[in-house]
Design a protein around this motif. Structure first.
Motif, short mmCIF file in Angstrom:
data_model
loop_
_atom_site.label_atom_id
_atom_site.label_comp_id
_atom_site.label_asym_id
_atom_site.label_seq_id
_atom_site.Cartn_x
_atom_site.Cartn_y
_atom_site.Cartn_z
N THR A 150 -5.96 -12.59 -3.34
CA THR A 150 -4.65 -12.12 -2.92
C THR A 150 -4.56 -10.60 -3.01
N LEU A 151 -5.16 -10.01 -4.02
CA LEU A 151 -5.11 -8.56 -4.20
C LEU A 151 -6.26 -7.82 -3.53
N ALA A 152 -7.29 -8.53 -3.07
CA ALA A 152 -8.46 -7.87 -2.50
C ALA A 152 -8.12 -6.93 -1.33
N PRO A 153 -7.29 -7.35 -0.36
CA PRO A 153 -6.98 -6.42 0.73
C PRO A 153 -6.22 -5.17 0.26
N LEU A 154 -5.34 -5.33 -0.72
CA LEU A 154 -4.62 -4.18 -1.27
C LEU A 154 -5.58 -3.25 -2.01
N SER A 155 -6.50 -3.84 -2.75
CA SER A 155 -7.50 -3.04 -3.45
C SER A 155 -8.34 -2.25 -2.47
N LYS A 156 -8.74 -2.88 -1.40
CA LYS A 156 -9.54 -2.21 -0.39
C LYS A 156 -8.75 -1.09 0.28
N ALA A 157 -7.48 -1.35 0.60
CA ALA A 157 -6.65 -0.36 1.29
C ALA A 157 -6.34 0.85 0.42
N THR A 158 -6.27 0.65 -0.89
CA THR A 158 -5.86 1.73 -1.79
C THR A 158 -7.00 2.30 -2.62
N SER A 159 -8.16 1.65 -2.58
CA SER A 159 -9.32 2.02 -3.42
C SER A 159 -9.01 1.93 -4.91
N VAL A 160 -8.08 1.04 -5.27
CA VAL A 160 -7.75 0.79 -6.66
C VAL A 160 -8.42 -0.53 -7.06
N PRO A 161 -9.28 -0.51 -8.08
CA PRO A 161 -9.96 -1.75 -8.46
C PRO A 161 -9.00 -2.75 -9.10
N VAL A 162 -9.31 -4.02 -8.95
CA VAL A 162 -8.53 -5.09 -9.57
C VAL A 162 -9.06 -5.31 -10.99
N GLN A 163 -8.16 -5.22 -11.96
CA GLN A 163 -8.49 -5.50 -13.36
C GLN A 163 -8.00 -6.89 -13.70
N LEU A 164 -8.71 -7.56 -14.59
CA LEU A 164 -8.35 -8.91 -14.98
C LEU A 164 -7.47 -8.91 -16.23
N TYR A 165 -6.57 -9.89 -16.29
CA TYR A 165 -5.76 -10.10 -17.50
C TYR A 165 -5.78 -11.58 -17.85
N ALA A 188 0.82 -1.22 0.00
CA ALA A 188 0.00 0.00 0.00
C ALA A 188 0.85 1.27 0.00
N PRO A 189 1.98 1.33 0.73
CA PRO A 189 2.80 2.55 0.70
C PRO A 189 3.39 2.87 -0.69
N LEU A 190 3.40 1.90 -1.59
CA LEU A 190 3.88 2.16 -2.95
C LEU A 190 2.85 2.94 -3.77
N ASN A 191 1.64 3.11 -3.21
CA ASN A 191 0.56 3.82 -3.90
C ASN A 191 0.33 3.29 -5.31
N PRO A 192 -0.04 2.02 -5.43
CA PRO A 192 -0.22 1.47 -6.78
C PRO A 192 -1.33 2.20 -7.54
N ASP A 193 -1.07 2.38 -8.83
CA ASP A 193 -2.04 3.02 -9.72
C ASP A 193 -2.95 2.01 -10.38
N GLY A 209 3.31 5.07 -13.42
CA GLY A 209 3.07 4.81 -12.01
C GLY A 209 3.52 3.43 -11.58
N THR A 210 2.90 2.96 -10.51
CA THR A 210 3.22 1.66 -9.94
C THR A 210 2.08 0.69 -10.24
#
Length: 157
Positions: free
Chosen positions: A73-88, A55-60, A105-106
């Motif tokens: 695996t990414l859900a807690p990071l998404s919640k902490a940063t308010s960045v949605p998870v996109q699928l690939y 989260a401190p990396l401020n992912p874009d 960005g990151t």
């Protein structure tokens, strides 16, 4: 008119040379057995720990394959940063690597023991491996003077 043309050329060249500050690649956390398994309690703890670490990396942008274990695996990071998870699509990694290089960005990408090393190689040119029982490796690709630099970290530390 010349000034406007110069500004447009400058903006176009910035777009052409845009690239991420860093791309963080990791394998999903510990999983249960079965088809499209969810995370184990240990995996859920690792996902929480990854959120605290990243989260401190401020992912874009956050990217995941369309499987329970990678999304969770990414859900807690998404919640902490308010960045949605996109699928690939993990079957189109070369195209995805090219796409990733166009962002700024990151970026954080969750994959699998076979796809994460392949994506690291496509982005950095360096070979890495992840054993079936390893969930702690985190790879960070950044660029210095236009050259990819790979760093490996341990999410257990």
């Amino acid at each position: 008119m010349k000034t406007l043309l110069l500004i447009l050329i400058t903006l176009a060249s910035v777009t052409v040379y845009a690239q991420p500050e860093q791309i963080v690649l990791l394998r999903h956390a510990e999983k249960m057995k079965g088809k499209d398994p969810e995370l184990t309690p240990q995996g859920q703890l690792r996902a929480q720990r990854l959120a605290i670490l990243l989260a401190p990396l401020n992912p874009d942008r956050l990217f995941s394959t369309d499987y329970n274990r990678t999304r969770q695996t990414l859900a807690p990071l998404s919640k902490a940063t308010s960045v949605p998870v996109q699928l690939y699509d993990p079957r189109a990694l070369a195209d995805f690597a090219t796409q990733l290089k166009t962002y700024s960005g990151t970026i954080v990408v969750a994959g699998h023991s076979n796809t994460t090393p392949e994506l690291v190689k496509l982005l950095s040119g360096e070979a890495v491996s992840i054993r079936e029982d390893e969930f702690h490796k985190v790879f960070i690709v950044s660029w210095q003077d236009g050259k990819a630099v790979l760093e490996e970290q341990d999410s257990n530390e």
